[in-house]
Design an enzyme around this catalytic site. Structure first.
Site, PDB file in Angstrom:
ATOM      1  N   SER A 122      11.121  -3.503   0.273  1.00  0.00           N
ATOM      2  CA  SER A 122      10.774  -4.837  -0.245  1.00  0.00           C
ATOM      3  C   SER A 122      11.831  -5.353  -1.214  1.00  0.00           C
ATOM      4  O   SER A 122      12.188  -6.538  -1.197  1.00  0.00           O
ATOM      5  CB  SER A 122       9.394  -4.827  -0.906  1.00  0.00           C
ATOM      6  OG  SER A 122       9.307  -3.829  -1.896  1.00  0.00           O
ATOM      7  N   HIS A 163       5.893   1.748   3.982  1.00  0.00           N
ATOM      8  CA  HIS A 163       6.191   1.233   2.631  1.00  0.00           C
ATOM      9  C   HIS A 163       4.860   0.845   1.978  1.00  0.00           C
ATOM     10  O   HIS A 163       3.961   1.677   1.855  1.00  0.00           O
ATOM     11  CB  HIS A 163       7.198   0.086   2.772  1.00  0.00           C
ATOM     12  CG  HIS A 163       7.778  -0.436   1.500  1.00  0.00           C
ATOM     13  ND1 HIS A 163       7.891   0.318   0.355  1.00  0.00           N
ATOM     14  CD2 HIS A 163       8.296  -1.670   1.178  1.00  0.00           C
ATOM     15  CE1 HIS A 163       8.442  -0.419  -0.608  1.00  0.00           C
ATOM     16  NE2 HIS A 163       8.686  -1.618  -0.132  1.00  0.00           N
ATOM     17  N   HIS A 188       8.520  10.772  -0.019  1.00  0.00           N
ATOM     18  CA  HIS A 188       9.302   9.668  -0.577  1.00  0.00           C
ATOM     19  C   HIS A 188      10.758   9.824  -0.170  1.00  0.00           C
ATOM     20  O   HIS A 188      11.249  10.947  -0.047  1.00  0.00           O
ATOM     21  CB  HIS A 188       9.200   9.631  -2.111  1.00  0.00           C
ATOM     22  CG  HIS A 188       9.556   8.297  -2.672  1.00  0.00           C
ATOM     23  ND1 HIS A 188      10.842   7.962  -3.010  1.00  0.00           N
ATOM     24  CD2 HIS A 188       8.800   7.195  -2.912  1.00  0.00           C
ATOM     25  CE1 HIS A 188      10.852   6.718  -3.452  1.00  0.00           C
ATOM     26  NE2 HIS A 188       9.637   6.229  -3.409  1.00  0.00           N
ATOM     27  N   ARG A 248       3.985   7.301 -11.026  1.00  0.00           N
ATOM     28  CA  ARG A 248       2.996   6.224 -10.850  1.00  0.00           C
ATOM     29  C   ARG A 248       1.668   6.813 -10.365  1.00  0.00           C
ATOM     30  O   ARG A 248       0.600   6.297 -10.666  1.00  0.00           O
ATOM     31  CB  ARG A 248       3.528   5.174  -9.849  1.00  0.00           C
ATOM     32  CG  ARG A 248       4.814   4.506 -10.314  1.00  0.00           C
ATOM     33  CD  ARG A 248       5.424   3.633  -9.223  1.00  0.00           C
ATOM     34  NE  ARG A 248       5.764   4.416  -8.040  1.00  0.00           N
ATOM     35  CZ  ARG A 248       6.220   3.905  -6.911  1.00  0.00           C
ATOM     36  NH1 ARG A 248       6.381   2.596  -6.790  1.00  0.00           N
ATOM     37  NH2 ARG A 248       6.526   4.684  -5.878  1.00  0.00           N
ATOM     38  N   ASP A 292       0.936   5.398  -3.624  1.00  0.00           N
ATOM     39  CA  ASP A 292      -0.135   4.904  -2.747  1.00  0.00           C
ATOM     40  C   ASP A 292      -1.267   5.907  -2.556  1.00  0.00           C
ATOM     41  O   ASP A 292      -2.345   5.538  -2.101  1.00  0.00           O
ATOM     42  CB  ASP A 292       0.453   4.516  -1.389  1.00  0.00           C
ATOM     43  CG  ASP A 292       1.488   3.414  -1.526  1.00  0.00           C
ATOM     44  OD1 ASP A 292       1.216   2.456  -2.260  1.00  0.00           O
ATOM     45  OD2 ASP A 292       2.563   3.527  -0.921  1.00  0.00           O
TER      46      ASP A 292
HETATM   47  C1  COA Z   1       8.037   7.623   2.495  1.00  0.00           C
HETATM   48  C2  COA Z   1       8.666   8.148   3.750  1.00  0.00           C
HETATM   49  C3  COA Z   1       8.811   6.973   4.742  1.00  0.00           C
HETATM   50  C4  COA Z   1      10.064   8.674   3.424  1.00  0.00           C
HETATM   51  O1  COA Z   1      10.685   8.990   4.645  1.00  0.00           O
HETATM   52  P1  COA Z   1      11.986   9.886   4.707  1.00  0.00           P
HETATM   53  O2  COA Z   1      12.914   9.541   3.599  1.00  0.00           O
HETATM   54  O3  COA Z   1      12.521   9.780   6.093  1.00  0.00           O
HETATM   55  O4  COA Z   1      11.389  11.330   4.400  1.00  0.00           O
HETATM   56  P2  COA Z   1      11.966  12.754   4.821  1.00  0.00           P
HETATM   57  O5  COA Z   1      13.451  12.769   4.784  1.00  0.00           O
HETATM   58  O6  COA Z   1      11.233  13.744   4.039  1.00  0.00           O
HETATM   59  O7  COA Z   1      11.521  12.826   6.354  1.00  0.00           O
HETATM   60  C5  COA Z   1      11.855  13.954   7.147  1.00  0.00           C
HETATM   61  C6  COA Z   1      10.810  14.076   8.211  1.00  0.00           C
HETATM   62  O8  COA Z   1       9.546  14.344   7.588  1.00  0.00           O
HETATM   63  C7  COA Z   1       8.594  13.396   8.008  1.00  0.00           C
HETATM   64  N1  COA Z   1       7.696  13.073   6.915  1.00  0.00           N
HETATM   65  C8  COA Z   1       8.016  12.653   5.672  1.00  0.00           C
HETATM   66  N2  COA Z   1       6.902  12.401   4.971  1.00  0.00           N
HETATM   67  C9  COA Z   1       5.860  12.695   5.775  1.00  0.00           C
HETATM   68  C10 COA Z   1       4.464  12.625   5.630  1.00  0.00           C
HETATM   69  N3  COA Z   1       3.895  12.154   4.514  1.00  0.00           N
HETATM   70  N4  COA Z   1       3.689  12.982   6.661  1.00  0.00           N
HETATM   71  C11 COA Z   1       4.238  13.432   7.808  1.00  0.00           C
HETATM   72  N5  COA Z   1       5.556  13.497   8.017  1.00  0.00           N
HETATM   73  C12 COA Z   1       6.358  13.121   7.010  1.00  0.00           C
HETATM   74  C13 COA Z   1       9.417  12.179   8.394  1.00  0.00           C
HETATM   75  O9  COA Z   1       8.670  11.308   9.241  1.00  0.00           O
HETATM   76  C14 COA Z   1      10.600  12.819   9.057  1.00  0.00           C
HETATM   77  O10 COA Z   1      10.199  13.228  10.350  1.00  0.00           O
HETATM   78  P3  COA Z   1      11.213  13.172  11.608  1.00  0.00           P
HETATM   79  O11 COA Z   1      12.401  13.992  11.201  1.00  0.00           O
HETATM   80  O12 COA Z   1      10.410  13.738  12.705  1.00  0.00           O
HETATM   81  O13 COA Z   1      11.560  11.726  11.782  1.00  0.00           O
HETATM   82  C15 COA Z   1       7.818   9.296   4.360  1.00  0.00           C
HETATM   83  O14 COA Z   1       7.674  10.320   3.412  1.00  0.00           O
HETATM   84  C16 COA Z   1       6.470   8.827   4.854  1.00  0.00           C
HETATM   85  O15 COA Z   1       6.370   8.340   5.992  1.00  0.00           O
HETATM   86  N6  COA Z   1       5.395   9.011   4.027  1.00  0.00           N
HETATM   87  C17 COA Z   1       4.074   8.534   4.391  1.00  0.00           C
HETATM   88  C18 COA Z   1       3.973   7.020   4.217  1.00  0.00           C
HETATM   89  C19 COA Z   1       3.935   6.657   2.752  1.00  0.00           C
HETATM   90  O16 COA Z   1       3.182   7.204   1.975  1.00  0.00           O
HETATM   91  N7  COA Z   1       4.739   5.649   2.395  1.00  0.00           N
HETATM   92  C20 COA Z   1       4.788   5.162   1.035  1.00  0.00           C
HETATM   93  C21 COA Z   1       6.026   5.569   0.332  1.00  0.00           C
HETATM   94  S1  COA Z   1       6.015   5.104  -1.366  1.00  0.00           S
END
Ligand code: COA
Length: 474
Positions: free
Chosen positions: A273, A303, A349, A358, A404
């Site tokens: 965002s 997000h 994250h 937070r 969240d």
């Molecule tokens: C926030 C987020 C998008 C960060 O993504 P990122 O920087 O790519 O995180 P990572 O480097 O740890 O990801 C490595 C792998 O773990 C997975 N992963 C990370 N967090 C995960 C979670 N909460 N549940 C399941 N899988 C997750 C990713 O999808 C990725 O999988 P892939 O290699 O098969 O594509 C991710 O942690 C997520 O999807 N969390 C859940 C949604 C969420 O709470 N979003 C709000 C963020 S403030």
């Protein structure tokens, strides 16, 4: 402060109408410059000099290497943007102009003695880098109140959307309905000199921040409460007024909203965002256009929409396992979520590598105000199970909860049970950070953003050629 005229406007609700503060006189009159704008204007020249010196002295220095992994991995870890209002440390979490969340709670003015900070104080801090006095924060409350008028067309526009339009779509559409009032767009058309851009960007940003609580409450009331709108309360602060206009008068709910609106405001510049608002603003799209674009990014489930997804996930968990599930059953539920190819919302994250402060702040609030609330207990129990399961996958870089994972519990406790609405509250808060930075981006004259993209073929050619040229290993 110039006199306010109180008028009534129809909102397309038949016989209903809202009393609003009409502020026809003060904008742009030479003696109408508000306190915050004055403070900001005094700071800008020195910050412009600071940036000039930074460029002159260190412009040629390297910030590090960019690997192919980084280029194809969502630009993770590439420092490529200036963002003054906040900075994120992977271990420690967010600092707003150098202040942690506990610092904000200790130093910013509050509405009740020893209570949560009011976001108006945070806005002053984000814009000026200085902690405001109680009077300065109150002047922002007053300033926002004066700018809060919403034209009757906004509700008409919202009412023309399909009944099932998601609240985030309504937010985006509502903001776009306000865009015709952009002072920056008008000033640009008039040919204003670029050194003055920040002034009308500030006016637009303050107008938009002022109007967002009423817009957000309007979306809530028309979606979930039969369209009966509630008039703004003319003595409440910005965040409490948002809760009030949504229909919540409980003092605890008002404190929760002040805290919620403070901690969701800014999370440095690279998140979707913030980055989107920054990118679109760099094309000199006005604050309405750039903020609406940022909100469309916040509406993504990875997000901001994750706060909605957390509640849906918790509701499904409770429906399947009951309100007090055993840890083993929860563990299995988390494993099943992963096995079905979905993410566990509220965990992980892109930058943080520890529990999000937070989350901790909201947990402390819950410990104080709702220690026995079953949903709070469930969320606390998840903390003991989810990180362990996520950690075992070996690929998730941060198994800890983010903001969240906890926000929905607080909202549910105070009766705001409609989870599809939650991201709108996040979005209102996010305006404070991204628009404050937007003012600085124009004050510093930051250029249009334009990173380099590459094709897979370019990368293959470049590195295959380098590998072929390298001497063979013995
Ligand atoms: C926030 C987020 C998008 C960060 O993504 P990122 O920087 O790519 O995180 P990572 O480097 O740890 O990801 C490595 C792998 O773990 C997975 N992963 C990370 N967090 C995960 C979670 N909460 N549940 C399941 N899988 C997750 C990713 O999808 C990725 O999988 P892939 O290699 O098969 O594509 C991710 O942690 C997520 O999807 N969390 C859940 C949604 C969420 O709470 N979003 C709000 C963020 S403030």
């Amino acid at each position: 402060m110039l006199a306010q005229a109180v008028g009534r406007i129809g909102l397309g609700l038949g016989t209903q109408s809202l009393p609003v503060v009409v502020n026809a006189l003060r904008r742009f009159s030479s003696d109408g410059v508000d306190e915050l704008k004055k403070a900001l204007s005094e700071l800008i020249p020195e910050q412009q000099e600071r940036l000039k010196a930074l460029k002159k002295n260190y412009g040629g220095k390297s910030l590090g290497e960019v690997t192919v992994d980084m280029a194809i991995g969502g630009m993770r870890g590439i420092p490529g943007m200036l963002w003054e209002t906040s900075l994120l440390d992977p271990e420690e979490g967010i600092r707003f102009r150098g202040l942690s969340i506990p610092d904000l709670q200790a130093q910013l003015p509050s509405a009740v003695p020893g209570g949560q900070p009011i976001p108006e104080g945070l806005l002053w801090l984000l814009l000026t880098g200085k902690v405001p006095t109680k009077e300065q924060a109150a002047s922002v409350t007053e300033e926002l109140r004066e700018r809060s008028h919403l034209g009757p067309h906004v509700l008409k526009v919202l009412n023309s959307l399909p009944d099932d339009a998601h609240p985030m779509s309504q937010l985006s559409v509502g903001v776009m309905a306000l865009q015709s009032g952009s002072h920056f767009a008008a000033a640009y058309t008039r040919g204003t000199h670029k050194s003055k851009y920040w002034e009308t960007v500030y006016e637009d940003s303050m107008d938009l921040i002022a109007k967002l609580p009423q817009l957000a409450a309007m979306i809530y009331r028309r979606t979930y409460k039969g369209g009966v709108q509630i008039h703004p309360h003319h003595t409440l602060d910005w965040a409490a007024n948002l809760a009030y206009m949504m229909g919540y008068e409980d003092a605890g709910c008002h404190e929760m909203m002040r805290m919620y609106q403070t901690i969701h405001s800014d999370h440095e510049g690279g998140n979707v965002s913030a980055h989107t608002t920054h990118l679109v603003g760099s094309a000199l799209s006005d604050p309405y256009l750039s903020y609406a674009a940022g909100m469309n990014g916040l509406a993504g489930p990875l997000h901001g929409l994750a706060n909605q997804e957390v509640l849906r996930w918790l509701k499904d968990l409770t429906a399947k396992l009951g309100p007090h599930p055993e840890k083993d059953a929860v563990r299995k539920y988390v494993e099943d979520t992963l096995a079905s190819g979905k993410v566990v919302p509220g965990y992980g994250h892109a930058v943080l590598r520890k529990t999000d402060p937070r989350y901790t702040c909201q947990r402390e609030f819950a410990q104080k105000y709702m220690p026995d609330y079953p949903l709070f207990k469930l969320v606390s129990n998840l903390y003991e199970v989810v990180p362990e399961v996520l950690g075992k996958t070996g690929k998730i870089k941060n198994p800890w909860p983010n903001v969240d994972a906890h926000s929905g519990v607080l909202l549910q406790y105070y009766g705001i049970t409609e989870e599809n609405y939650y991201t709108v509250l996040f979005g209102v808060s996010r305006a404070l950070g991204v628009l404050a930075q937007g003012v600085w981006s124009r004050a510093l004259g930051l250029p249009i953003e334009r990173p380099k993209s590459m094709t897979m073929g370019t990368l293959e050619k470049r590195f295959a050629a380098a590998a072929a040229a390298a001497p063979a290993a013995k």
